[in-house]
Enzyme design. Structure first.
Site, PDB file in Angstrom:
ATOM      1  N   GLY A  10       0.815  -1.203   0.000  1.00 43.79           N
ATOM      2  CA  GLY A  10       0.000   0.000   0.000  1.00 43.79           C
ATOM      3  C   GLY A  10       0.852   1.257   0.000  1.00 43.79           C
ATOM      4  O   GLY A  10       0.507   2.269  -0.620  1.00 43.79           O
ATOM      5  N   THR A  11       1.981   1.210   0.709  1.00 42.32           N
ATOM      6  CA  THR A  11       2.892   2.355   0.738  1.00 42.32           C
ATOM      7  C   THR A  11       3.419   2.666  -0.654  1.00 42.32           C
ATOM      8  O   THR A  11       3.470   3.833  -1.071  1.00 42.32           O
ATOM      9  CB  THR A  11       4.055   2.083   1.710  1.00 42.32           C
ATOM     10  N   GLN A  30      -7.735   2.418   5.234  1.00 42.02           N
ATOM     11  CA  GLN A  30      -8.457   2.021   6.436  1.00 42.02           C
ATOM     12  C   GLN A  30      -9.926   1.711   6.192  1.00 42.02           C
ATOM     13  O   GLN A  30     -10.538   0.970   6.950  1.00 42.02           O
ATOM     14  CB  GLN A  30      -8.337   3.118   7.499  1.00 42.02           C
ATOM     15  N   SER A  62      -4.508  -1.150   0.744  1.00 46.22           N
ATOM     16  CA  SER A  62      -3.503  -2.109   1.193  1.00 46.22           C
ATOM     17  C   SER A  62      -4.200  -3.356   1.716  1.00 46.22           C
ATOM     18  O   SER A  62      -5.033  -3.274   2.620  1.00 46.22           O
ATOM     19  CB  SER A  62      -2.642  -1.488   2.295  1.00 46.22           C
ATOM     20  N   HIS A  83      -3.422  -5.967   3.585  1.00 47.96           N
ATOM     21  CA  HIS A  83      -3.346  -6.462   4.960  1.00 47.96           C
ATOM     22  C   HIS A  83      -4.219  -5.658   5.922  1.00 47.96           C
ATOM     23  O   HIS A  83      -4.418  -6.060   7.061  1.00 47.96           O
ATOM     24  CB  HIS A  83      -1.889  -6.481   5.446  1.00 47.96           C
ATOM     25  N   CYS A  88       6.007   7.943  23.886  1.00 44.48           N
ATOM     26  CA  CYS A  88       6.785   6.961  24.652  1.00 44.48           C
ATOM     27  C   CYS A  88       6.913   5.629  23.923  1.00 44.48           C
ATOM     28  O   CYS A  88       7.769   4.810  24.258  1.00 44.48           O
ATOM     29  CB  CYS A  88       6.128   6.717  26.002  1.00 44.48           C
TER      30      CYS A  88
END
Length: 460
Positions: free
Chosen positions: A69-70, A177, A194, A196, A320
């Site tokens: 997809g990228t 998405q 994409s 996956h 974080c």
């Protein structure tokens, strides 16, 4: 163990598994060859393309399969910009696009192009009017995701597409998405996805380019996929991706209603069960399976580890949990709390009992993490003698600067100030968010010898 991170990668759909195994036996040959095995492979590839094109809403010859997809995003943006270079070199994106879009924009800018970034509101949505306002005569391409990958907010794609059409600008929609869950928004010129993300195998993306859109594929020329994706097609994975896309879209109407009900339960219950929580993203215009919330005084990485130990796989946009120690660009653009961020994205078939258990486990996990970090547990006293205080939180990472602020805000009188010294990028987002949640005044940021000085005035 409940898996609640389908926004990162969905479990392999049963239909995808069946199609993959069958195609391994039947689709191993080169589909460009004319002998029997090649013709059989070509039939499988053509059938997969037709199925995917039907799901997307385009012609089969407008759709290309890519290795990810990228790469579909990178190829779509570079090809559209190159195809329209005579118009200009101006690119428009939203501030909450997937990193693949923003990386492409950064590359374009480094090569001499210009980029306009459209801001979002606190829910994570762009204004269609604001988007239309940045379109120019030299705008070569505009990009807008169908729905956000971190907070689930759906974008006004149809309205933006209309503005782009009126301006004569093609619109690339990153539908990664939403493609397996929601109807494809109307009006797009280029669309990416994409596999996956919808339950297909990893390593398969798709790029659809409408006829009439000027497009010049970049990089060395290739003979396959109309020259838009180099290399030998991963035919078994492509067949599985197309089969699973058709399957999940057939299930989407009923499953989306059920998952939306489970997410509504999480959205309502978390603020009641856990103190000092901000649920982020649009509560209505959102993907049905995804909810994100942020917890004050919580280390995001520790929280994810503890939830994993309790049996739940979730994700986070907290700094974080990032190797860069910077907050998610999405949360930063929205101006919402980033510390202790949790993204829950439910796969199809999620059981109601698993959501119930998550809501049972979460309050104790958050409380234990807060206690470990020494977070305040009581309201501050009503008055105190000192008119101003300085908190030195230099070298300390999220959420410690906010915890230190919360501990001392009661040590100044109403109208007094607390200045927090911090060199953590997350403080720029989390201290103003804390002020909004605690109804204190965020005075602003001032330069300091190291990091920045964040000034807060006590109002109550």
């Amino acid at each position: 163990m409940p898996y609640f991170d389908t926004a990162s990668a969905a479990p392999l759909h049963p239909v995808a598994r069946q199609a993959l195994l069958a195609a391994l036996d039947e689709g191993w040959a080169d589909p460009a060859r004319l002998y029997r095995e090649g013709r059989r492979a070509r039939l499988l590839l053509d059938a997969a393309r037709e199925a995917a094109a039907e799901a997307v809403g385009c012609r089969p010859d407008e759709l290309t399969f890519t290795p990810s997809g990228t790469l579909a995003v990178h190829s779509g943006i570079s090809g559209a910009l190159a195809g329209r270079r005579r118009v200009g070199r101006h690119l428009v994106v939203s501030s909450v696009e997937h990193s693949s879009v923003l990386h492409s924009a950064a590359t374009h800018e480094a090569q001499g192009g210009s980029v306009s970034e459209v801001p979002v509101d606190r829910s994570g949505a762009v204004s269609a009017a604001a988007y239309a306002g940045v379109l120019r005569e030299d705008t070569a391409l505009a990009c807008l995701q169908s729905a956000n990958h971190e907070v689930g907010t759906e974008q006004p794609v149809a309205a933006v597409a209309e503005a782009c059409r009126a301006a004569g600008v093609p619109l690339l929609v990153d539908a990664a998405q939403s493609l397996g869950r929601e109807p494809v928004p109307a009006g797009w010129s280029l669309l990416t996805g994409s596999a996956h993300k919808w339950g297909g195998p990893s390593g398969v993306g798709l790029l659809a380019v409408r006829k009439g859109v000027r497009f010049a594929a970049q990089g060395p020329a290739g003979e396959r996929e109309s020259g838009r994706a180099a290399g030998f097609e991963n035919l078994p994975a492509i067949v599985a991706a197309a089969a699973s896309l058709r399957a999940v879209r057939a299930e989407a109407a009923a499953e989306s209603v059920r998952l939306r009900g489970l997410v509504d339960r999480i959205r309502a219950a978390v603020p009641e069960l856990v103190p000092d929580v901000e649920v982020v993203g649009d509560p209505v215009r959102r993907l049905p399976h995804l909810v994100t919330f942020s917890c004050l005084y919580v280390d995001g990485e520790t929280l994810l580890h503890e939830l994993d130990r309790a049996g739940f796989s979730v994700s986070s946009g907290s700094s974080c949990t990032s190797s860069t120690l910077t907050p998610s660009h999405v949360l930063r653009a929205m101006g919402v709390l980033s510390e202790g961020n949790v993204r829950v994205s439910l796969p199809n078939g999620t059981a109601s009992k698993d959501v119930d258990r998550f809501l049972d486990v979460l309050p104790q996990v958050v409380a234990e993490v807060r206690e470990r970090l020494g977070a305040p547990v009581a309201a501050p006293p009503k008055a105190a003698p000192a008119g101003s205080l300085v908190v030195d939180a230099l070298g300390k990472r999220c959420p410690v600067p906010v915890i230190e602020l919360a501990k001392v805000i009661g040590d100044v009188p109403v109208g007094g100030t607390v200045t927090v010294l911090s060199d953590d990028e997350a403080a720029r987002l989390d201290i103003p968010a804390w002020c909004a949640m605690r109804e204190q005044e965020y005075v602003g940021e001032e330069p300091a010898d190291r990091g920045s000085a964040y000034v807060v005035r006590r109002l109550s």
